[in-house]
Design an enzyme around this catalytic site. Structure first.
Site, PDB file in Angstrom:
ATOM      1  N   GLY A 151       0.830  -1.191   0.000  1.00 54.72           N
ATOM      2  CA  GLY A 151       0.000   0.000   0.000  1.00 54.72           C
ATOM      3  C   GLY A 151       0.868   1.244   0.000  1.00 54.72           C
ATOM      4  CB  SER A 195      -1.865   2.894  11.213  1.00 55.04           C
ATOM      5  OG  SER A 195      -1.446   4.092  11.820  1.00 55.04           O
ATOM      6  CE1 TYR A 234      -0.913   4.489   5.310  1.00 54.44           C
ATOM      7  CE2 TYR A 234      -0.899   5.702   7.382  1.00 54.44           C
ATOM      8  CZ  TYR A 234      -0.603   4.556   6.661  1.00 54.44           C
ATOM      9  OH  TYR A 234      -0.011   3.497   7.286  1.00 54.44           O
ATOM     10  CE  LYS A 278      -2.326   1.220   6.208  1.00 58.94           C
ATOM     11  NZ  LYS A 278      -1.909  -0.047   5.642  1.00 58.94           N
ATOM     12  CG  ASN A 333       5.188   6.691  15.714  1.00 58.16           C
ATOM     13  OD1 ASN A 333       4.095   6.549  16.237  1.00 58.16           O
ATOM     14  ND2 ASN A 333       5.494   7.756  15.004  1.00 58.16           N
TER      15      ASN A 333
HETATM   16  P1  NAD Z   1       6.900   0.526   2.387  1.00 56.42           P
HETATM   17  O1  NAD Z   1       6.449   1.556   1.416  1.00 56.42           O
HETATM   18  O2  NAD Z   1       8.351   0.418   2.682  1.00 56.42           O
HETATM   19  O3  NAD Z   1       6.360  -0.913   1.935  1.00 56.42           O
HETATM   20  C1  NAD Z   1       5.187  -1.082   1.181  1.00 56.42           C
HETATM   21  C2  NAD Z   1       5.520  -2.022   0.033  1.00 56.42           C
HETATM   22  O4  NAD Z   1       4.334  -2.235  -0.733  1.00 56.42           O
HETATM   23  C3  NAD Z   1       6.560  -1.444  -0.935  1.00 56.42           C
HETATM   24  O5  NAD Z   1       7.570  -2.418  -1.153  1.00 56.42           O
HETATM   25  C4  NAD Z   1       5.785  -1.146  -2.217  1.00 56.42           C
HETATM   26  O6  NAD Z   1       6.577  -1.330  -3.376  1.00 56.42           O
HETATM   27  C5  NAD Z   1       4.648  -2.139  -2.116  1.00 56.42           C
HETATM   28  N1  NAD Z   1       3.408  -1.714  -2.781  1.00 56.42           N
HETATM   29  C6  NAD Z   1       2.781  -0.513  -2.705  1.00 56.42           C
HETATM   30  N2  NAD Z   1       1.649  -0.520  -3.432  1.00 56.42           N
HETATM   31  C7  NAD Z   1       1.553  -1.753  -3.976  1.00 56.42           C
HETATM   32  C8  NAD Z   1       0.614  -2.373  -4.836  1.00 56.42           C
HETATM   33  N3  NAD Z   1      -0.463  -1.706  -5.288  1.00 56.42           N
HETATM   34  N4  NAD Z   1       0.825  -3.660  -5.219  1.00 56.42           N
HETATM   35  C9  NAD Z   1       1.921  -4.335  -4.793  1.00 56.42           C
HETATM   36  N5  NAD Z   1       2.849  -3.800  -3.991  1.00 56.42           N
HETATM   37  C10 NAD Z   1       2.667  -2.523  -3.573  1.00 56.42           C
HETATM   38  O7  NAD Z   1       6.080   0.786   3.743  1.00 56.42           O
HETATM   39  P2  NAD Z   1       6.277   0.170   5.189  1.00 56.42           P
HETATM   40  O8  NAD Z   1       6.714   1.248   6.091  1.00 56.42           O
HETATM   41  O9  NAD Z   1       7.034  -1.086   5.129  1.00 56.42           O
HETATM   42  O10 NAD Z   1       4.751  -0.128   5.559  1.00 56.42           O
HETATM   43  C11 NAD Z   1       4.175  -1.404   5.325  1.00 56.42           C
HETATM   44  C12 NAD Z   1       2.704  -1.339   5.720  1.00 56.42           C
HETATM   45  O11 NAD Z   1       2.585  -0.936   7.065  1.00 56.42           O
HETATM   46  C13 NAD Z   1       1.904  -0.337   4.885  1.00 56.42           C
HETATM   47  O12 NAD Z   1       0.620  -0.874   4.654  1.00 56.42           O
HETATM   48  C14 NAD Z   1       1.818   0.857   5.807  1.00 56.42           C
HETATM   49  O13 NAD Z   1       0.693   1.627   5.545  1.00 56.42           O
HETATM   50  C15 NAD Z   1       1.719   0.169   7.170  1.00 56.42           C
HETATM   51  N6  NAD Z   1       2.150   1.031   8.271  1.00 56.42           N
HETATM   52  C16 NAD Z   1       3.378   1.624   8.220  1.00 56.42           C
HETATM   53  C17 NAD Z   1       3.776   2.478   9.263  1.00 56.42           C
HETATM   54  C18 NAD Z   1       5.118   3.158   9.223  1.00 56.42           C
HETATM   55  O14 NAD Z   1       5.313   4.110   9.964  1.00 56.42           O
HETATM   56  N7  NAD Z   1       6.068   2.719   8.402  1.00 56.42           N
HETATM   57  C19 NAD Z   1       2.913   2.699  10.350  1.00 56.42           C
HETATM   58  C20 NAD Z   1       1.669   2.058  10.374  1.00 56.42           C
HETATM   59  C21 NAD Z   1       1.293   1.227   9.329  1.00 56.42           C
HETATM   60  N1  UDP Z   2       8.487  15.217  13.415  1.00 58.06           N
HETATM   61  C1  UDP Z   2       9.278  16.343  13.439  1.00 58.06           C
HETATM   62  N2  UDP Z   2      10.038  16.632  12.328  1.00 58.06           N
HETATM   63  C2  UDP Z   2      10.064  15.839  11.214  1.00 58.06           C
HETATM   64  C3  UDP Z   2       9.251  14.685  11.208  1.00 58.06           C
HETATM   65  C4  UDP Z   2       8.464  14.413  12.330  1.00 58.06           C
HETATM   66  O1  UDP Z   2       9.293  17.085  14.418  1.00 58.06           O
HETATM   67  O2  UDP Z   2      10.769  16.166  10.245  1.00 58.06           O
HETATM   68  C5  UDP Z   2       7.681  14.879  14.606  1.00 58.06           C
HETATM   69  C6  UDP Z   2       6.179  14.838  14.363  1.00 58.06           C
HETATM   70  O3  UDP Z   2       5.593  16.101  14.584  1.00 58.06           O
HETATM   71  C7  UDP Z   2       5.727  13.797  15.385  1.00 58.06           C
HETATM   72  C8  UDP Z   2       6.917  12.864  15.534  1.00 58.06           C
HETATM   73  O4  UDP Z   2       8.045  13.587  15.015  1.00 58.06           O
HETATM   74  O5  UDP Z   2       5.520  14.420  16.624  1.00 58.06           O
HETATM   75  C9  UDP Z   2       6.764  11.572  14.737  1.00 58.06           C
HETATM   76  O6  UDP Z   2       6.389  11.898  13.404  1.00 58.06           O
HETATM   77  P1  UDP Z   2       6.382  10.835  12.246  1.00 58.06           P
HETATM   78  O7  UDP Z   2       5.971  11.551  10.998  1.00 58.06           O
HETATM   79  O8  UDP Z   2       7.652  10.080  12.228  1.00 58.06           O
HETATM   80  O9  UDP Z   2       5.243   9.801  12.707  1.00 58.06           O
HETATM   81  P2  UDP Z   2       3.686  10.001  13.030  1.00 58.06           P
HETATM   82  O10 UDP Z   2       3.566   9.981  14.507  1.00 58.06           O
HETATM   83  O11 UDP Z   2       3.245  11.267  12.418  1.00 58.06           O
HETATM   84  O12 UDP Z   2       3.084   8.801  12.396  1.00 58.06           O
END
Ligand code: NAD
Ligand code: UDP
Length: 339
Positions: free
Chosen positions: A81, A123, A148, A152, A178
């Site tokens: 995603g 998330s 976004y 979710k 996070n």
């Molecule tokens: P990421 O972008 O590194 O990984 C997502 C992967 O999905 C990528 O490899 C991308 O190429 C692939 N992808 C995207 N759209 C696609 C599609 N339509 N078909 C096939 N593949 C596709 O992100 P991540 O940080 O590893 O996050 C993974 C999941 O966790 C995501 O769903 C994200 O929303 C969720 N998530 C991430 C965070 C975070 O802070 N990283 C927090 C909460 C939830």
């Molecule tokens: N943040 C910041 N500077 C940046 C990116 C993030 O001060 O360049 C702060 C943001 O306001 C939050 C925390 O860091 O309080 C974590 O942000 P991030 O975007 O990593 O994750 P989020 O909690 O928004 O998913």
């Protein structure tokens, strides 16, 4: 065999490693829009075992059917995603298409293949702004502050309603706090394209000299030092949480939906993160405090009790581990997977 959509991305690649090490066979399905095959090569090297890779898009039902006809898949872990909060406000159609339509296609293809076990990357954003900093799974979901987050919430509802209509489904909704850090080896980690949106990759790029200074969004929040508090979780702890959740849903006798927070249960301020990173890296991280970022809550963290009780999972790695491992990855790979 486990189908891992988005397995070439940040959290997916670390989870593939943990799966391989736990003895699972894995097929990664990824369109590489934000992932890298190099990450998987390195995962295979670390695990000493191969992960199958199939290039494809979760919106492409034919391709999904094809892959599911080749491999004996028993469960899916669904990471694929788009995830950039700011971009999601400008491109709602792309976000609903990838995250929501993509998930609909995936569920249809899984059902046709007789695969009813799925773990979904949700998330903490689905809680919205509940008015208390400790989020637990019994709270109703709220209104996420961005598109976004809304996708979710919609996919959570999609999975709940699909399961309610057909009890063969066993579903895990994992609400991440996070995610930060990298594998201890420093060979795999987070590789954001362009300017990082998230705090830790930005700090790491300042420390390595790629960016001049960090902008801290807001220094006047009602917290001890005026900056926001978040529950940062090491990506390897998070990855292990997926394997625990997979095992937990496999134990469901009659199908069901399990909702679990994956977090450490403790908030750290932005300034605390900067200091901890400086300590772990020995580099200085210049910063300036700027205006608040729209949509940010002052503070929140997970109640991790349900995951501990039901998954027998809890975080094992410290804030120092998160920083030291991020630094090892960033300093050994200043350009990420691109050489
Ligand atoms: P990421 O972008 O590194 O990984 C997502 C992967 O999905 C990528 O490899 C991308 O190429 C692939 N992808 C995207 N759209 C696609 C599609 N339509 N078909 C096939 N593949 C596709 O992100 P991540 O940080 O590893 O996050 C993974 C999941 O966790 C995501 O769903 C994200 O929303 C969720 N998530 C991430 C965070 C975070 O802070 N990283 C927090 C909460 C939830
Ligand atoms: N943040 C910041 N500077 C940046 C990116 C993030 O001060 O360049 C702060 C943001 O306001 C939050 C925390 O860091 O309080 C974590 O942000 P991030 O975007 O990593 O994750 P989020 O909690 O928004 O998913």
């Amino acid at each position: 065999m486990i189908l891992v959509t988005g397995g070439a991305g940040y959290i997916g690649s670390h989870t593939v490693l943990v799966l391989l090490e736990a003895g699972y066979d894995v097929v990664v399905f990824d369109n590489l829009s934000n992932g890298s095959e190099e990450a998987l090569t390195r995962v295979e090297h670390l695990a000493g075992k191969k992960a199958h890779f199939e290039h494809g898009d979760i919106r492409d039902r034919e391709r999904l059917d094809e892959v599911l006809s080749i491999y004996p898949v028993t469960a899916a872990i669904h990471f694929a995603g788009l995830k950039a909060v700011g971009e999601s406000m400008k491109k709602p159609l792309e976000y609903f298409d990838n995250n929501v339509s993509g998930s609909v296609h995936l569920l249809q293809a899984l059902r046709q293949a007789g695969v009813f076990n799925i773990v979904f990357s949700s998330s903490a954003t689905v809680y919205g702004d509940p008015g208390t900093p400790v989020f637990n799974e019994n709270m109703p979901t709220g209104t996420p502050s961005n598109t976004y987050g809304y996708t979710k919430l919609v996919v959570e509802e999609l999975l709940k309603k699909t399961q309610a209509a057909d009890p063969r489904w066993r579903v895990a909704l994992l609400r991440y706090f996070n995610p930060v850090g990298a594998h201890h080896s420093g060979t795999i980690g987070e590789d954001p394209a362009g300017i990082p949106n998230n705090l830790l990759p930005f700090i790491a790029q300042v420390a390595v000299g790629k960016r001049d200074q960090l902008s801290i969004f807001g220094g006047d929040y009602p917290t001890e030092d005026g900056t926001c508090l978040r529950d940062y979780i090491h990506v390897m702890d998070l990855a292990e949480g997926h394997v625990s959740a997979l095992k937990a849903i496999e134990r469901f006798d009659h199908g069901g939906v399990g909702i679990w927070n994956l977090g450490g249960g403790k908030g750290h301020s932005v300034l605390e993160m900067v200091e901890a990173f400086e300590q772990a890296s020995g580099r200085s991280v210049p910063y300036k405090i700027v205006a608040r970022r729209e949509g940010d809550l002052a503070q929140f963290w997970a109640d991790p009790g349900k995951a501990k009780r039901e998954l027998d999972w809890e975080v094992k790695r410290s804030l120092h581990d998160m920083m030291a491992d991020t630094w090892r990855w960033q300093s050994q790979n200043p350009n990420g997977y691109r050489e």
